[in-house]
Scaffold this motif. Sequence first.
Motif, PDB file in Angstrom:
ATOM      1  N   HIS A  75       0.699  -0.926   0.229  1.00 24.24           N
ATOM      2  CA  HIS A  75       0.222   0.617  -0.058  1.00 24.24           C
ATOM      3  C   HIS A  75       0.760   0.822  -0.017  1.00 24.24           C
ATOM      4  CE1 HIS A  75      -3.687  -2.488   2.105  1.00 24.24           C
ATOM      5  NE2 HIS A  75      -3.339  -1.968   0.309  1.00 24.24           N
ATOM      6  N   THR A  76       2.064   1.223   0.412  1.00 22.47           N
ATOM      7  CA  THR A  76       2.769   2.798  -0.231  1.00 22.47           C
ATOM      8  C   THR A  76       3.641   2.299  -1.082  1.00 22.47           C
ATOM      9  OG1 THR A  76       4.416   0.598   1.552  1.00 22.47           O
ATOM     10  CG2 THR A  76       3.355   2.114   2.523  1.00 22.47           C
ATOM     11  N   GLY A  77       3.031   1.419  -2.119  1.00 19.62           N
ATOM     12  CA  GLY A  77       4.203   1.614  -3.375  1.00 19.62           C
ATOM     13  C   GLY A  77       5.090   1.029  -3.651  1.00 19.62           C
ATOM     14  N   THR A  78       5.181  -0.390  -2.706  1.00 14.02           N
ATOM     15  CA  THR A  78       6.185  -1.489  -2.550  1.00 14.02           C
ATOM     16  C   THR A  78       5.521  -2.125  -3.759  1.00 14.02           C
ATOM     17  OG1 THR A  78       7.794  -0.964  -1.046  1.00 14.02           O
ATOM     18  CG2 THR A  78       7.524  -2.549  -1.830  1.00 14.02           C
ATOM     19  N   PRO A  79       6.198  -2.967  -4.587  1.00 11.61           N
ATOM     20  CA  PRO A  79       5.244  -4.287  -5.281  1.00 11.61           C
ATOM     21  C   PRO A  79       4.918  -6.245  -4.035  1.00 11.61           C
ATOM     22  CG  PRO A  79       6.343  -3.746  -6.560  1.00 11.61           C
ATOM     23  CD  PRO A  79       7.612  -2.926  -5.407  1.00 11.61           C
ATOM     24  N   LEU A  80       3.938  -6.320  -3.993  1.00 11.20           N
ATOM     25  CA  LEU A  80       3.777  -7.495  -3.610  1.00 11.20           C
ATOM     26  C   LEU A  80       4.592  -8.414  -3.445  1.00 11.20           C
ATOM     27  CD1 LEU A  80       1.940  -8.517  -0.896  1.00 11.20           C
ATOM     28  CD2 LEU A  80       0.855  -9.017  -2.468  1.00 11.20           C
ATOM     29  N   PRO A  81       5.444  -9.045  -2.878  1.00  9.83           N
ATOM     30  CA  PRO A  81       6.276 -10.058  -3.625  1.00  9.83           C
ATOM     31  C   PRO A  81       5.745 -11.092  -3.692  1.00  9.83           C
ATOM     32  CG  PRO A  81       6.920  -9.550  -1.929  1.00  9.83           C
ATOM     33  CD  PRO A  81       5.727  -8.786  -0.907  1.00  9.83           C
ATOM     34  N   ASP A  82       5.972 -12.161  -5.096  1.00 12.55           N
ATOM     35  CA  ASP A  82       5.518 -12.830  -5.698  1.00 12.55           C
ATOM     36  C   ASP A  82       5.120 -13.709  -4.288  1.00 12.55           C
ATOM     37  OD1 ASP A  82       4.639 -12.231  -8.115  1.00 12.55           O
ATOM     38  OD2 ASP A  82       6.641 -12.768  -8.775  1.00 12.55           O
ATOM     39  N   PRO A  83       6.102 -14.897  -3.348  1.00 15.20           N
ATOM     40  CA  PRO A  83       5.663 -15.507  -2.374  1.00 15.20           C
ATOM     41  C   PRO A  83       4.662 -14.862  -1.729  1.00 15.20           C
ATOM     42  CG  PRO A  83       7.930 -15.379  -2.814  1.00 15.20           C
ATOM     43  CD  PRO A  83       7.467 -14.463  -3.524  1.00 15.20           C
ATOM     44  N   ALA A  84       4.225 -13.717  -0.825  1.00 13.99           N
ATOM     45  CA  ALA A  84       3.382 -13.219  -0.282  1.00 13.99           C
ATOM     46  C   ALA A  84       2.112 -13.588  -1.426  1.00 13.99           C
ATOM     47  CB  ALA A  84       3.943 -12.136   0.215  1.00 13.99           C
ATOM     48  N   ALA A  85       2.072 -13.166  -2.288  1.00 11.31           N
ATOM     49  CA  ALA A  85       0.599 -13.210  -2.506  1.00 11.31           C
ATOM     50  C   ALA A  85       0.663 -14.273  -2.848  1.00 11.31           C
ATOM     51  CB  ALA A  85       1.440 -12.867  -4.241  1.00 11.31           C
ATOM     52  N   ALA A  86       1.155 -16.094  -3.675  1.00 16.59           N
ATOM     53  CA  ALA A  86       0.848 -17.539  -3.309  1.00 16.59           C
ATOM     54  C   ALA A  86       0.312 -17.907  -1.785  1.00 16.59           C
ATOM     55  CB  ALA A  86       2.306 -17.667  -3.864  1.00 16.59           C
ATOM     56  N   GLU A  87       1.258 -17.126  -0.877  1.00 14.56           N
ATOM     57  CA  GLU A  87       1.263 -18.167   0.598  1.00 14.56           C
ATOM     58  C   GLU A  87      -0.355 -17.320   0.542  1.00 14.56           C
ATOM     59  OE1 GLU A  87       1.156 -19.526   3.454  1.00 14.56           O
ATOM     60  OE2 GLU A  87       2.763 -20.402   1.904  1.00 14.56           O
ATOM     61  N   LEU A  88      -1.008 -15.771   0.605  1.00 18.29           N
ATOM     62  CA  LEU A  88      -2.106 -15.662   0.836  1.00 18.29           C
ATOM     63  C   LEU A  88      -3.181 -15.639  -0.078  1.00 18.29           C
ATOM     64  CD1 LEU A  88      -2.033 -11.394   1.257  1.00 18.29           C
ATOM     65  CD2 LEU A  88      -2.571 -12.806   2.966  1.00 18.29           C
ATOM     66  N   GLU A  89      -2.576 -16.247  -1.227  1.00 18.89           N
ATOM     67  CA  GLU A  89      -3.703 -16.754  -2.169  1.00 18.89           C
ATOM     68  C   GLU A  89      -3.818 -18.566  -1.672  1.00 18.89           C
ATOM     69  OE1 GLU A  89      -4.654 -19.095  -6.612  1.00 18.89           O
ATOM     70  OE2 GLU A  89      -3.137 -16.939  -6.338  1.00 18.89           O
TER      71      GLU A  89
END
Length: 185
Positions: A75-89
């Motif tokens: 939310h501060t403009g730093t891209p969400l890391p792919d591993p974090a996105a996969a973990e959330l999914e």
Amino acid sequence: MEQPGERAPAPGLLLLVQDLANTVDLESAEDQLRVPADLDAWARQHDLLDLSFGPADLDDVLALREALRDTCQAHTGTPLPDPAAAELERLLRAAPLLLAIDAEGGAGVRPADGLTGAAALTAHIAAGIATAVADGTWPRLKACASHSCRWVYYDRSPAGRSRWCTMAICGSRAKMRAYRSRTTT
């Protein structure tokens, strides 16, 4: 766990997300969630009395906590890391929500029946996020830009462009480092 600073807590259901993300203080390495019993106590503090956790839930809740912190950093403009996105999914897939219609015809989401442990907590978190997305408050839940802090705070600034949990500590440190790098060559 209190973080130094003057920020007011997140509004409504975002407070649950904020409080979960802030169960660890990265600077002091103090962690409120070390064993499953800590999860039970944390859930009771947040009036989630129907939740209970077993040993297998701790790893998923800690993974949820870190993925949420990464999301708040995005939310501060730093891209969400792919591993974090996969973990959330992965975690959200195990935590379905239902659309609930009330007597007045209003709609909202709630955790599906029968969820337990980490999946039930994830569903409660997801329901809060869905509500915050609908009312526009979700992007204002941010993680401090200081890599040694990353405390999750609610940005109440008029422009919504705050970067640090507190200007007096993390903001001042960042500005001093920037100043020193400009003047030391």
